[in-house]
Design an enzyme around this catalytic site. Structure first.
Site, PDB file in Angstrom:
ATOM      1  N   LYS A  13       0.853  -1.197   0.000  1.00 17.14           N
ATOM      2  CA  LYS A  13       0.000   0.000   0.000  1.00 17.14           C
ATOM      3  C   LYS A  13       0.878   1.232   0.000  1.00 17.14           C
ATOM      4  O   LYS A  13       2.056   1.203   0.356  1.00 17.14           O
ATOM      5  CB  LYS A  13      -0.931   0.016   1.220  1.00 17.14           C
ATOM      6  CG  LYS A  13      -0.234  -0.007   2.580  1.00 17.14           C
ATOM      7  CD  LYS A  13       0.245   1.349   3.089  1.00 17.14           C
ATOM      8  CE  LYS A  13       0.906   1.235   4.448  1.00 17.14           C
ATOM      9  NZ  LYS A  13       1.629   2.495   4.838  1.00 17.14           N
ATOM     10  N   ASP A 137      -2.137  -1.854  10.520  1.00 22.36           N
ATOM     11  CA  ASP A 137      -2.436  -1.868   9.083  1.00 22.36           C
ATOM     12  C   ASP A 137      -3.084  -3.171   8.623  1.00 22.36           C
ATOM     13  O   ASP A 137      -3.580  -3.248   7.492  1.00 22.36           O
ATOM     14  CB  ASP A 137      -1.159  -1.650   8.264  1.00 22.36           C
ATOM     15  CG  ASP A 137      -0.715  -0.197   8.242  1.00 22.36           C
ATOM     16  OD1 ASP A 137      -1.528   0.683   8.590  1.00 22.36           O
ATOM     17  OD2 ASP A 137       0.453   0.054   7.885  1.00 22.36           O
TER      18      ASP A 137
END
Length: 285
Positions: A13, A137
């Site tokens: 990401k 995350d």
């Protein structure tokens, strides 16, 4: 090579803006960021075995309880009240310790893969809780949506439904590992009024992004590591319409309007000894 029966990809990401708002009593920080999944991915493979064995293509990474994949497997097995089984192999392709979330994504992919391998399922709430306990995350990488606003310590997620990122990316990673704890020690939290992060991202306006889409880790980390500031400037001079640090570093990404330019930048970065990736992020269907 392992003869695999099940595989799972663990994509990386980038962060479109990252605001460190305040330090919390539990020692974490409240943040606000838009996470965007990109198809630079590790690969996990599972084959049947009576006991649990974890291996990794990168010899520098631990394969014991310090590895998030192992932690994910153990905690999932404990929650399901069963022994962990199978050979789990991680083909590590995404740099770690670079702000790309690769360790968290590996943990999420481990959960997805083992649920399939063990023919089990969890409710979304229970799975989210397990993921959040592994790392801030991790829950994001379980979302179907490719982009989301993350708040709290990063585990509270609001998918950006229908958002499409119309640009091309070149992600470059210098040989510099920045510990998350170090980055948070250096950053100065700011809880002041700022424009809506989601509205800002949704404009897809590089000029507005350059003015207001800020990663709060950039200023302190650029002061500590001038080579990161120089790398961002190089991306901009190479044609990026926007560039920023991802997460708490050390990866940086440039946003380009032409795929050939993004490719050229990534290739030149590799020629300079940096690791790199180029392409388009995942977009909502």
């Amino acid at each position: 090579m392992l003869s695999t029966s099940l595989t799972e990809l663990a994509p990386a990401k980038i962060n479109l803006g990252l605001r460190v708002l305040r330090r919390r009593p539990d020692g974490y920080h409240d943040i606000e960021t838009v996470l965007l999944r990109i198809p630079w991915a590790d690969r996990l493979a599972w084959t049947p075995a009576d006991s649990f064995i974890f291996t990794c293509s990168d010899p520098s990474l631990p394969t014991d309880e310090r590895n998030l994949c192992v932690q994910a497997a153990r905690r999932l097995a404990e929650l399901l009240r069963r022994p962990p089984t199978g050979r789990l192999h991680l083909d590590k392709r995404v740099p770690y310790g670079a702000g790309l979330g690769s360790g968290s994504s590996d943990a999420a992919a481990t959960l997805r893969l083992l649920l399939r391998a063990w023919h089990q399922s969890l409710t979304p709430d229970v799975l989210h809780g397990l993921a959040a306990a592994l790392g801030s995350d991790v829950p994001f990488f379980l979302l179907p949506a490719p982009a989301a606003l993350a708040t709290g310590r990063g585990e509270r997620l609001q998918p950006l439904s229908g958002y499409r990122f119309p640009f091309y990316l070149a992600v470059v990673v210098p040989p510099l590992h920045i510990a998350t704890a170090e980055a948070y020690r250096l950053v100065q939290p700011c809880d002041g009024r700022r424009p809506s992060l989601v509205e800002l991202v949704r404009t897809n306006d590089p000029e507005r992004w350059r003015q207001a889409l800020v990663n709060d880790f950039e200023a302190p980390l650029f002061a500590r590591y001038p080579e990161l500031a120089a790398l961002k400037q190089w991306l901009l001079e190479a044609g990026a319409v926007y560039a920023a640090l991802s997460g708490s570093g050390s990866a940086l990404f440039g946003v380009f309007t032409e795929p050939t330019v993004a490719q050229q930048v990534a290739e030149e970065a590799r020629a300079r000894g940096l690791r790199s990736w180029h392409g388009q992020p995942e977009n909502a269907p």
